[in-house]
Write an enzyme that holds these catalytic residues in place. Sequence first.
Site, mmCIF file in Angstrom:
data_model
loop_
_atom_site.group_PDB
_atom_site.id
_atom_site.type_symbol
_atom_site.label_atom_id
_atom_site.label_comp_id
_atom_site.label_asym_id
_atom_site.label_seq_id
_atom_site.Cartn_x
_atom_site.Cartn_y
_atom_site.Cartn_z
ATOM 1 N N GLN A 46 11.821 48.137 48.882
ATOM 2 C CA GLN A 46 10.802 47.355 49.571
ATOM 3 C C GLN A 46 11.248 47.081 50.995
ATOM 4 O O GLN A 46 12.413 46.746 51.228
ATOM 5 C CB GLN A 46 10.594 46.033 48.821
ATOM 6 C CG GLN A 46 9.557 45.124 49.421
ATOM 7 C CD GLN A 46 9.335 43.888 48.551
ATOM 8 O OE1 GLN A 46 9.290 43.975 47.339
ATOM 9 N NE2 GLN A 46 9.182 42.738 49.187
ATOM 10 N N ASN A 48 10.337 44.686 54.421
ATOM 11 C CA ASN A 48 9.641 43.486 54.863
ATOM 12 C C ASN A 48 9.799 43.342 56.371
ATOM 13 O O ASN A 48 10.781 43.812 56.944
ATOM 14 C CB ASN A 48 10.216 42.240 54.181
ATOM 15 C CG ASN A 48 10.085 42.288 52.681
ATOM 16 O OD1 ASN A 48 9.092 42.745 52.151
ATOM 17 N ND2 ASN A 48 11.104 41.828 51.987
ATOM 18 N N ARG A 58 14.436 30.474 59.544
ATOM 19 C CA ARG A 58 13.996 30.817 58.189
ATOM 20 C C ARG A 58 15.232 30.875 57.290
ATOM 21 O O ARG A 58 16.199 31.532 57.614
ATOM 22 C CB ARG A 58 13.288 32.170 58.187
ATOM 23 C CG ARG A 58 12.005 32.201 59.016
ATOM 24 C CD ARG A 58 11.386 33.598 58.966
ATOM 25 N NE ARG A 58 10.225 33.732 59.822
ATOM 26 C CZ ARG A 58 8.972 33.625 59.409
ATOM 27 N NH1 ARG A 58 8.708 33.366 58.149
ATOM 28 N NH2 ARG A 58 7.978 33.771 60.260
ATOM 29 N N LYS A 71 20.111 43.125 50.686
ATOM 30 C CA LYS A 71 19.248 43.331 51.847
ATOM 31 C C LYS A 71 19.998 44.067 52.950
ATOM 32 O O LYS A 71 21.207 43.895 53.119
ATOM 33 C CB LYS A 71 18.778 41.990 52.420
ATOM 34 C CG LYS A 71 17.944 41.162 51.477
ATOM 35 C CD LYS A 71 17.612 39.820 52.101
ATOM 36 C CE LYS A 71 16.829 38.956 51.140
ATOM 37 N NZ LYS A 71 16.603 37.609 51.681
ATOM 38 N N ASP A 169 11.217 25.089 53.243
ATOM 39 C CA ASP A 169 12.660 25.241 53.469
ATOM 40 C C ASP A 169 13.381 23.898 53.530
ATOM 41 O O ASP A 169 14.575 23.830 53.230
ATOM 42 C CB ASP A 169 12.928 26.043 54.743
ATOM 43 C CG ASP A 169 12.671 27.528 54.568
ATOM 44 O OD1 ASP A 169 12.486 27.980 53.414
ATOM 45 O OD2 ASP A 169 12.656 28.244 55.584
#
Length: 190
Positions: A46, A48, A58, A71, A169
């Site tokens: 995937q 992003n 973030r 990742k 968050d």
Amino acid sequence: MKLTRTEIDGLLLIEPDIFRDGRGYFCETYSSRRYEEALPGVLFVQDNESLSSYGVIRGLHFQKPPYAQAKLVRCVKGRVLDVAVDIRKGSPTYGRHFAVELSDENHLQLFIPKGFAHGFSVLSETALFQYKCDGHYAPQAEGGILLNDPSLGIDWKVAPEDAILSPKDLKHPLFRDFDSPFSLCTDPLG
């Protein structure tokens, strides 16, 4: 490409080969053959992308097992401070973080294996951030740690009054109240 191991086992800084001439530059940002050699057992499924403005922070996010994700992150346009926190119980670097500036100028990439919480802050007017994941997103497996927890000692390089944070968050637990679902394994990639 050049691979550099960081002081936290499993985190790898990747510098692609850049070919420059009078027209600009060319670089290979991903090749399954080269990355599978460098990161055995990791298969990205995937991609992003996020666009954020200055001051956005973030993080610190992860996916809980069995939906954990490794990742490969990079900043395509602008500059970010990218941060990975070791949340593998039993790791000698448990609770420590690694931070690196990723930008459209340095072309650096950071490989973050499973067992890390991840986040970034935007240091430029805007930043286009991309990452590959070796697992699909599973909303029921979302996890996080409070990004401004003083015990983590992260300097996001953004003044508190300029920080743009999501309410979600700000609801993550402090590190001391966090029960990690990860344990150190013998394979730092998984």
